[in-house]
Scaffold this motif. Structure first.
Motif, mmCIF file in Angstrom:
data_model
loop_
_atom_site.group_PDB
_atom_site.id
_atom_site.type_symbol
_atom_site.label_atom_id
_atom_site.label_comp_id
_atom_site.label_asym_id
_atom_site.label_seq_id
_atom_site.Cartn_x
_atom_site.Cartn_y
_atom_site.Cartn_z
ATOM 1 N N ALA A 264 0.825 -1.207 0.000
ATOM 2 C CA ALA A 264 0.000 0.000 0.000
ATOM 3 C C ALA A 264 0.861 1.259 0.000
ATOM 4 O O ALA A 264 0.653 2.188 -0.800
ATOM 5 N N LEU A 265 1.853 1.308 0.889
ATOM 6 C CA LEU A 265 2.727 2.476 0.947
ATOM 7 C C LEU A 265 3.578 2.598 -0.310
ATOM 8 O O LEU A 265 3.877 3.711 -0.768
ATOM 9 N N LEU A 270 5.010 5.729 -4.880
ATOM 10 C CA LEU A 270 5.399 5.788 -6.290
ATOM 11 C C LEU A 270 4.504 6.744 -7.076
ATOM 12 O O LEU A 270 4.979 7.453 -7.975
ATOM 13 N N LEU A 271 3.233 6.786 -6.726
ATOM 14 C CA LEU A 271 2.329 7.703 -7.417
ATOM 15 C C LEU A 271 2.644 9.162 -7.097
ATOM 16 O O LEU A 271 2.311 10.059 -7.883
ATOM 17 N N GLN A 272 3.287 9.379 -5.946
ATOM 18 C CA GLN A 272 3.709 10.750 -5.588
ATOM 19 C C GLN A 272 5.056 11.114 -6.206
ATOM 20 O O GLN A 272 5.483 12.268 -6.119
ATOM 21 N N HIS A 273 5.719 10.143 -6.796
ATOM 22 C CA HIS A 273 7.030 10.360 -7.416
ATOM 23 C C HIS A 273 6.999 9.813 -8.844
ATOM 24 O O HIS A 273 7.569 8.754 -9.139
ATOM 25 N N PRO A 274 6.352 10.512 -9.771
ATOM 26 C CA PRO A 274 6.148 9.975 -11.126
ATOM 27 C C PRO A 274 7.435 9.658 -11.873
ATOM 28 O O PRO A 274 7.468 8.694 -12.655
ATOM 29 N N GLU A 275 8.507 10.427 -11.650
ATOM 30 C CA GLU A 275 9.751 10.125 -12.352
ATOM 31 C C GLU A 275 10.357 8.816 -11.858
ATOM 32 O O GLU A 275 10.890 8.020 -12.641
#
Length: 420
Positions: A264-265, A270-275
């Motif tokens: 979950a985390l 990862l969605l908060q860090h697209p690069e």
């Protein structure tokens, strides 16, 4: 680093109180409260445990390493205080002794005796051999996700994958698993239990575990519980009745909760860090290294259980006296700039990463290898199948708290081309 505590203290009573107060509801309700203690290290200082008692708190990497490897620091408090603490949390009196027989509360020779019985079964090589089976479970769950307009990746993916894998490995039949999941959710709130829910969950889990053990005694299978039953029957001195039940319970509980949180985390981060996500999806060779970095950065396990001093021991410039407790914050240690370069940054290709996300020393997480493999399989399969996956809500609505794992992770799915 914020220096809030003098370094020459010799007793817990001398130390000024800090913000680390697990009895404060803010550690459940306010994300900022936890972030103050997971964002980086501080000197050893005084905090408060959930029951209101004073404790030392260690957050710097080297201090945490020393605590986790120090043999004079024990898991069980002195005298009868541990039994009293369990009773106060709602554990029924008739099964307190069983709960006092877990790997989490054992030390020394008893701990090593029980730990050795499962170390071989949970070896990195044996866990690696499970990868195809874990992959099949992940893809089966992803097939089910595809038909849902707004699935919850915790309820529909992370949690079922984790519980299915650990239950199949141990030999917990499918018809037990939903009930076990409900009880596990209750036990996961052990620091702040609801007595009306906690006692029935504990008693029910113990009863169900005994039923499974009795079934394996009558009809052994190729699973871990059957192996433990055989050890018990051949030599009860190696594994008592209470230890057998407690060990099976701990393996199921710990074996799925950490994995659930890691998946979950991992998705949320990862969605908060697209690069970084783009790098993860474009280069499969970094998957194992990436998951290790997610463990360091997201801290699926924020802290360990308290350790109690049996003799004076110096940690980070203070002296922990006999009977005093010290707690380590793994999340903060893993962001110590003295150990990690740019520790606040998520770097999926980080080369130097001796994180303490699974602890260290005698109590190092037995299921670390399995957790890493499950995390790697789950995240790789998810983003391969749904490369344009997006959160369905504002991240602030579901951001994790210090003492409360993420409760939901609603997403919008976009399958890869050819699967629309």
């Amino acid at each position: 680093m914020t220096d809030t505590c003098p370094r020459a203290l010799t007793t817990l009573a001398d130390a000024p109180a800090s913000e680390f107060d697990l009895s404060d509801p803010a550690f459940i309700t306010d994300p900022a409260a936890g972030e103050r203690w997971t964002g980086g290290p501080r000197p050893v200082c005084r905090g408060r445990f959930a029951d209101g008692t004073d404790i030392w708190v260690a957050t710097a990497y080297e201090d945490v390493r020393k605590v986790l490897g120090e043999p004079t620091l024990r898991s069980r408090p002195p005298g009868d205080s541990h039994r009293e603490s369990m009773l106060s949390r709602g554990i029924p009196e008739d099964i307190v002794d069983m709960f006092d027989s877990t790997l989490l509360t054992m030390d020394g020779a008893d701990h090593m005796r029980v730990r050795r019985l499962v170390t071989r079964a949970l070896s990195a090589r044996r866990m690696q051999a499970l990868t195809p089976a874990i992959t099949r479970v992940a893809h089966r769950l992803l097939d089910d996700l595809a038909g849902k307009p707004e699935p919850d990746l915790i309820a529909d993916y992370a949690h079922p994958l984790a519980i299915i894998v650990i239950c199949e490995m141990l030999g917990v039949d499918e018809h037990y698993r939903e009930q076990w999941r409900d009880w596990s959710e209750t036990l996961a709130q052990a620091l702040r239990p609801n007595p009306e829910q906690f006692a029935p969950a504990v008693r029910g889990m113990a009863r169900m575990t005994k039923e499974i053990i009795e079934a394996r005694q009558a009809e052994p299978r190729d699973d871990l519980i059957s192996e433990l039953v055989q050890v018990h029957e051949e030599d009860s001195d190696r594994l008592t009745d209470d230890e057998l039940v407690a060990l099976a319970m701990v393996l199921v509980q710990a074996g799925h909760e950490t994995v659930r949180n890691l998946i979950a985390l991992g998705v949320f981060t990862l969605l908060q860090h697209p690069e970084q996500l783009k790098q993860f999806t474009s280069d499969p060779s970094i998957a194992a290294k990436a998951v290790a970095e997610l463990v360091r950065h997201t801290a699926p396990v924020k802290h360990t259980f308290r350790r109690f001093a049996t003799e004076p021991v110096e940690i980070g410039g203070v002296t922990v006296q006999p009977g005093e407790a010290i707690q380590v914050v793994l999340a903060a240690a893993n962001r110590d700039p003295e150990e990690f370069e740019q520790p606040q940054e998520l770097d999926l290709t980080r080369e130097h990463n001796p994180h303490l996300g699974f602890g260290r020393g005698a109590h190092y997480c037995l299921g670390a290898s399995l957790a890493l493999i499950e995390g790697e399989v789950a995240l790789t399969a998810l983003f391969e199948r749904f490369p344009d996956l997006q959160l369905a809500v504002d991240p602030a609505e579901i951001a994790p708290r210090y003492l409360l794992a993420m409760q939901r992770l609603p997403v919008h799915l976009t399958p890869r081309k050819g699967e629309e």
